[in-house]
Write an enzyme that holds these catalytic residues in place. Structure first.
Site, mmCIF file in Angstrom:
data_model
loop_
_atom_site.group_PDB
_atom_site.id
_atom_site.type_symbol
_atom_site.label_atom_id
_atom_site.label_comp_id
_atom_site.label_asym_id
_atom_site.label_seq_id
_atom_site.Cartn_x
_atom_site.Cartn_y
_atom_site.Cartn_z
ATOM 1 N N GLU A 263 14.428 -37.711 14.715
ATOM 2 C CA GLU A 263 14.021 -36.590 15.569
ATOM 3 C C GLU A 263 12.897 -37.050 16.487
ATOM 4 O OE1 GLU A 263 12.724 -33.012 13.681
ATOM 5 O OE2 GLU A 263 14.545 -32.749 12.493
ATOM 6 N N GLU A 317 16.458 -22.694 19.429
ATOM 7 C CA GLU A 317 16.832 -21.991 18.201
ATOM 8 C C GLU A 317 15.894 -20.797 17.998
ATOM 9 O OE1 GLU A 317 17.904 -24.914 14.893
ATOM 10 O OE2 GLU A 317 16.929 -26.237 16.363
ATOM 11 N N LYS A 320 13.669 -19.921 14.550
ATOM 12 C CA LYS A 320 12.683 -20.825 13.960
ATOM 13 C C LYS A 320 11.309 -20.157 13.960
ATOM 14 C CE LYS A 320 12.837 -25.172 14.163
ATOM 15 N NZ LYS A 320 12.733 -26.596 14.562
ATOM 16 N N GLU A 326 8.212 -23.863 18.976
ATOM 17 C CA GLU A 326 9.187 -24.169 17.935
ATOM 18 C C GLU A 326 10.593 -23.699 18.308
ATOM 19 O OE1 GLU A 326 8.806 -25.961 15.083
ATOM 20 O OE2 GLU A 326 6.861 -26.430 15.975
#
Length: 510
Positions: A263, A317, A320, A326
């Site tokens: 990542e 997303e 999250k 985030e």
């Protein structure tokens, strides 16, 4: 005779190709912590449309595995932390999982890695002791199926697994994780599996803006940070973090383990205090990262070393938790439109934002700031920092010698201030270059006095500073030199080998 020349040609071809059979790869993480994402089959179409060849998912979702069948996309799949207990307890659990969740879709769906647990040292439920037993059981299940050489088993980690990462040569694993890391590293070395790490220069910048410049985090620094122990030059934080891991592995005598970045990325939006989280910075980080990787330039400690990297993430997303950033790491919105322009293959043209727009988010390369010694620093710390600056730091300290313009006042604080500033300006006036272990302080008032002139970036750079800068080989040029040396050595060995074969042929003939 013709058969002999055919053999020579085939061996020569293998020798020539041996140095070109491996290159860095770039993948993308497909996180699904959202309630508005497209269906897996539409995601598979999007991934193929953008020529993404490598994808990481965080579980073994059957719908995702089915969607990527016959696409040619290589998948890294995961076993979640919540599943570590059953996988570690009984071999039969791993066998059953492989039989029911993987084998029905393989090899139509190309699976190349299985990650067992994710960043377990960061979790609060203390599951780290379960990781290696679970990895061994998964490996045994693969071996029974004859797939242990085709599908590698590992586990992912955060940079928090290190207790020290700067300078890179001092990289060391956190001793509190020793009981977990030793068997893990032994497993990886034994099975030629990579050490998987999640790296985020963005967090280093966000959490310590006074020590990290935006340009350094974005691969845009025009200056170099010097590792005082090795003399190696670093122009970006990513390389420094990778090398810290290599040195940590070497310190434990695990020199053969490769590193894989599972990542990394940059958020395109953040909370009001997250000023560096912008679409421009996200585009610049990822585009520069991709360019860095496809050049196979490696890192200062490992020039020319290939590195596989997965960018986080495919989509924003919305479920999250945490700060606004985030939920905004995606390359695409849920409607499949791009958050910003990025070619993951690195082959297309990318519309890069001018640097003037970038520096507004954080970074300090202004030529109107100076670096001086802190009045709160101890004499021992100042002396050590002064000795380093005038030695390994390549600063010309002749101006603070007796009878020279900056000798008076003859105090450690004054001499250290002059040396600190010279190093700061020679290295691009970045925040990192004024660190000196917390003993440097940036000021916006010129500390020059009488005939003692403190230099600024690009102004008053004396010959010593210029010659030092020129003499330092950049990572890219050193990599180029190594590539040339490798090519020359390969050619020499190839010619020598051909001569030996020809002599053998002549001997047999006679």
């Amino acid at each position: 005779m013709a058969r002999g020349f055919k053999l020579i040609f085939e061996i020569s071809l293998l020798l020539m190709l041996s140095g070109f059979c491996r290159a860095s790869t770039i993948g993308v993480c497909y996180g699904r912590n959202a309630d508005d994402l497209p269906t897996p089959d539409k995601v598979a179409q999007l991934v193929q449309q953008h020529n993404i060849k490598y994808l990481r998912i965080y579980d073994s979702n059957i719908q995702v595995l089915k969607a990527f069948a016959n696409t040619g996309v290589e998948l890294m799949i995961g076993i979640t932390n919540s599943d570590l207990l059953p996988f570690s307890q009984f071999q039969s659990n791993a066998d059953t999982w492989l039989k029911n969740s993987i084998l029905p879709y393989y090899p139509a769906t190309k699976i190349t890695y299985i990650t067992v647990g994710a960043e377990v040292t960061e979790s609060t439920d203390n599951t780290s002791a379960l990781v290696v037993p679970a990895m061994r059981n998964v490996f045994t299940a693969l071996k029974k199926a004859g797939l242990h050489k085709r599908i590698k088993v590992s586990s992912t980690h955060s940079l928090g697994v290190l207790s020290r990462s700067f300078p890179p040569s001092a990289g060391a694993f956190n001793s509190s994780h020793a009981s977990f890391l030793k068997p893990l590293l032994e497993f990886l070395a034994e099975n030629q599996s990579p050490f998987m790490i999640d790296l985020y220069p963005y967090y280093a910048l966000r959490d310590s803006p006074s020590n990290v410049s935006l340009d350094y985090a974005l691969f845009q620094s025009s200056s170099e940070v010097i590792d005082p122990n090795t003399g190696l030059l670093y122009t970006n934080m990513f390389d420094a973090q990778i090398d810290a891991l290599y040195y940590a592995l070497m310190a434990l005598n695990f020199r053969t383990i490769k590193i894989m970045v599972t990542e990394t990325g940059w958020p395109s939006k953040g909370s009001p205090k997250e000023t560096a989280a912008t679409p421009d910075n996200a585009q610049i980080y990822n585009a520069n990262l991709i360019r860095h990787l496809i050049n196979d330039s490696g890192t200062p400690a490992k020039p020319g070393e290939e590195l596989d990297v997965y960018i986080f993430s495919l989509f924003n997303e919305n479920r999250k938790p945490g700060l606004e950033s985030e939920r905004n790491w995606g390359l695409f919105y849920p409607d499949q439109t791009s958050v910003y322009n990025l070619d993951v293959t690195g082959k297309g043209a990318v519309d890069m934002t001018p640097a003037s727009n970038v520096t507004s988010g954080g970074g300090n390369s202004s030529s109107t700031t100076w670096c001086i010694a802190s009045t709160k620093a101890s004499e021992m710390d100042l002396q050590n920092a002064l000795d380093w600056a005038c030695g390994s730091g390549n600063v010309d300290c002749s101006a603070v010698q007796p009878s020279q313009p900056c000798f008076e006042p003859d105090t450690l604080l004054s001499h250290a201030s002059f040396a600190f500033n010279s190093y700061y300006q020679q290295n691009g006036a970045t925040d990192v270059a004024c660190s000196f272990g917390g003993n440097g302080v940036k000021v916006d008032k010129d500390p020059s006095y009488d005939n003692c002139l403190y230099m600024t970036t690009g102004v008053g750079m004396n010959k010593t500073a210029s010659s030092n800068t020129t003499a330092m080989t950049s990572p890219s040029s050193s990599s180029s030199t190594q590539n040339e040396a490798f090519a020359w050595t390969s050619s020499f060995l190839l010619i020598s080998f051909l001569v030996i074969l020809l002599n053998m042929g002549e001997s047999m003939k006679s």
